[in-house]
Design an enzyme around this catalytic site. Structure first.
Site, PDB file in Angstrom:
ATOM      1  N   LYS A  22       7.358  -9.967   4.178  1.00 35.18           N
ATOM      2  CA  LYS A  22       7.733  -8.924   3.187  1.00 35.18           C
ATOM      3  C   LYS A  22       9.008  -8.217   3.632  1.00 35.18           C
ATOM      4  O   LYS A  22       9.927  -8.022   2.842  1.00 35.18           O
ATOM      5  CB  LYS A  22       6.583  -7.929   3.061  1.00 35.18           C
ATOM      6  N   ASN A  23       9.051  -7.848   4.909  1.00 38.07           N
ATOM      7  CA  ASN A  23      10.165  -7.008   5.364  1.00 38.07           C
ATOM      8  C   ASN A  23      11.475  -7.781   5.518  1.00 38.07           C
ATOM      9  O   ASN A  23      12.527  -7.185   5.721  1.00 38.07           O
ATOM     10  CB  ASN A  23       9.785  -6.284   6.665  1.00 38.07           C
ATOM     11  N   CYS A 116       4.977   3.977   2.373  1.00 35.27           N
ATOM     12  CA  CYS A 116       3.792   4.441   3.095  1.00 35.27           C
ATOM     13  C   CYS A 116       4.079   5.773   3.782  1.00 35.27           C
ATOM     14  O   CYS A 116       5.160   5.956   4.354  1.00 35.27           O
ATOM     15  CB  CYS A 116       3.395   3.414   4.160  1.00 35.27           C
ATOM     16  N   ARG A 121      10.280   9.833   7.897  1.00 39.28           N
ATOM     17  CA  ARG A 121      11.124   8.749   7.397  1.00 39.28           C
ATOM     18  C   ARG A 121      12.423   9.234   6.730  1.00 39.28           C
ATOM     19  O   ARG A 121      12.670   8.957   5.550  1.00 39.28           O
ATOM     20  CB  ARG A 121      10.322   7.836   6.463  1.00 39.28           C
ATOM     21  N   ASP A 306       4.044  -1.907  13.447  1.00 39.79           N
ATOM     22  CA  ASP A 306       3.272  -2.428  12.307  1.00 39.79           C
ATOM     23  C   ASP A 306       2.000  -3.152  12.748  1.00 39.79           C
ATOM     24  O   ASP A 306       1.122  -3.416  11.922  1.00 39.79           O
ATOM     25  CB  ASP A 306       4.132  -3.379  11.456  1.00 39.79           C
ATOM     26  N   ARG A 399       0.337  -4.170  -1.059  1.00 42.73           N
ATOM     27  CA  ARG A 399       1.790  -4.055  -0.881  1.00 42.73           C
ATOM     28  C   ARG A 399       2.315  -5.099   0.092  1.00 42.73           C
ATOM     29  O   ARG A 399       3.488  -5.472   0.034  1.00 42.73           O
ATOM     30  CB  ARG A 399       2.138  -2.681  -0.303  1.00 42.73           C
TER      31      ARG A 399
END
Ligand code: EPZ
Length: 419
Positions: A22-23, A116, A121, A306, A399
């Site tokens: 995903k990233n 999230c 952030r 993660d 997600r």
């Protein structure tokens, strides 16, 4: 509302094919908006965050098609440089579209991104880098209006922290800038290397991705290419943690061994046997895993933040006391109270240290996914727990995990999704 229901206590025994990252896919989709033509992106997982990126691409005028796990982006008609707040709020990665817009149009208009809730952030590193590159940023009615009146210009950027998103935004903004760019203290994650590989294939001139210093020489324009997204190292770690919690043996197909080096040592220290055979990873788990005396999350090639939650869930039933320090985000222990509902004995200090006293067994409970990786951690815990666990708010899991229940079922777990 949808829930995932897991009947725990079954040993796992099976094999699963690893999804694309995903990233990696998210910044590469943003990069496809800079290409004057049709980009073909393979191994793009089917996730809600990817759908959010596709919505942004369509909003700015790209034509996007999905054929299985291939996403085809025709950016030749892209014409808008503003992204509505609703789309920006759907995920954190919406901010990397700013670098792409500024590169393509010399301007971009965005709002702060969503994602999230795992910490403050901020995006200060992204914005100050763009300003150094000649982008004038004004805040108007809650929007960031970004303009490069004289074009984006290359420069030397030294990041105060090796931020993944800031490194991606700089790469996107500078590939066609005037003059050379040098990034020092750049993020070194495999996802940065994948983005640089995609851009280089399109004609960019990036050297050193994967190292702390990246040099970017200007390219004239980006040409369309086909690209295959790298496998998702965090999801591979998640399946390893599932095996470690439930017991048994699991094979994950399609891994890149080097990307998993920061995590394999931890599983071995816990007593698991980790073997690689080409692109396949096999993890075999002892009757009870051992504690990890001390684990701390770090930028790559350190242990990934993660994977912290899923490893904590597996250590909840390890033999002994483990200490985990979270060094990347301020609010990444939101799964702890949920794990406690299942009988885990975890104490946190200052929001960044967790002391995990391994208990013999967890028990099923009704729990809530608080974020993507925290939700996965609950599934890991549930697989090893006695009885039924019901996880709600599973939109967080959707997600980032493709066909999660199906994959767990293939590994031999008793899992279903209910409405
Ligand atoms: C990326 O987030 C990932 N997201 C995250 O994965 C991952 O946890 C993180 O990198 C670290 O590996 C995506 O790739 C979409 P950062 P990002 O900028 O880019 C501070 C998941 O579960 N910082 O490297 O947002 C920041 O607050 C997600 O898949 C600033 O202070 O992470 C944090 O403490 C969650 N100012 C640290 O740096 C800035 O301008 C690392 O953040 C930017 C970041």
């Amino acid at each position: 509302m949808k829930n995932i229901v897991i009947n725990g206590g079954r040993k796992l025994d099976g094999s699963v094919s690893l999804q694309g990252s995903k990233n990696s896919a998210l910044p590469i989709l943003a990069a496809s908006a800079m290409v004057n033509g049709i980009s073909v992106i393979h191994n793009c997982p089917d996730l809600t965050d990817i759908s959010a990126a596709i919505k942004i691409l369509r909003y700015i005028g790209c034509k996007v098609k999905r054929e299985g796990n291939t996403v085809i982006v025709d950016a030749s008609c892209a014409g808008r440089f503003d992204i509505p707040e609703k789309l920006m709020r759907e995920m954190r990665s919406s901010i990397v579209f700013l670098g792409a817009l500024v590169s393509r149009f010399g301007r971009g208009s965005v709002t702060p991104p969503g994602g999230c809730e795992i910490g403050l952030r901020p995006i200060d590193l992204h914005l100050s880098a763009l300003q150094r590159m000649g982008v004038v940023i004004e805040e108007k009615n809650g929007r960031l209006e970004c303009n490069a009146p004289c074009g984006v210009r290359g420069c030397h950027i030294s990041l105060a922290f090796p931020s993944v998103g800031a490194t991606e935004n700089i790469l996107l903004a500078c590939v066609t800038a005037k003059g050379e760019t040098v990034i020092t203290n750049a993020a070194r994650e495999p996802e940065i290397v994948d983005l640089a590989d995609f851009l280089n294939r399109c004609g960019a001139r990036i050297r050193g991705a994967g190292q702390s210093v990246i040099h970017i020489s200007p390219a004239k324009e980006l040409v369309p290419v086909e690209h295959t997204i790298i496998p998702d190292r965090i999801i591979a770690s998640t399946y390893m943690a599932c095996a470690a919690a439930a017991g048994g043996a699991v094979s994950v197909k399609g891994v890149i061994r080097e990307h998993l080096m920061p995590v394999t040592g931890i599983f071995e220290t816990a007593g698991c046997n980790v073997m690689f055979s080409g692109r396949e990873l096999i993890v075999r788990v002892p009757r009870r895993i051992s504690r990890i005396r001390y684990l701390r999350t770090m930028p790559y090639p350190g242990f990934p933040t993660d994977a912290q939650a899923v490893v904590m869930a597996m250590l909840a039933t390890a033999n002994g006391t483990s200490v985990i320090t979270e060094k990347i985000f301020e609010n990444r222990f939101r799964h702890v109270p949920e794990l406690s509902k299942m009988g885990a004995d975890i104490r946190t200090e200052n929001g960044c240290v967790a002391v995990v006293e391994g208990v013999e067994r967890l028990r099923g409970a009704k729990v809530t996914a608080t974020d993507l990786r925290g939700g996965c951690a609950l599934a890991v815990a549930a697989l090893g727990a006695e009885g039924e666990t019901v996880i709600d708010s599973i939109h967080h899991i959707d997600r980032g995990c493709e066909n999660f229940e199906l994959c767990l079922t293939q590994l031999g777990a008793d899992v279903k999704r209910i409405q």
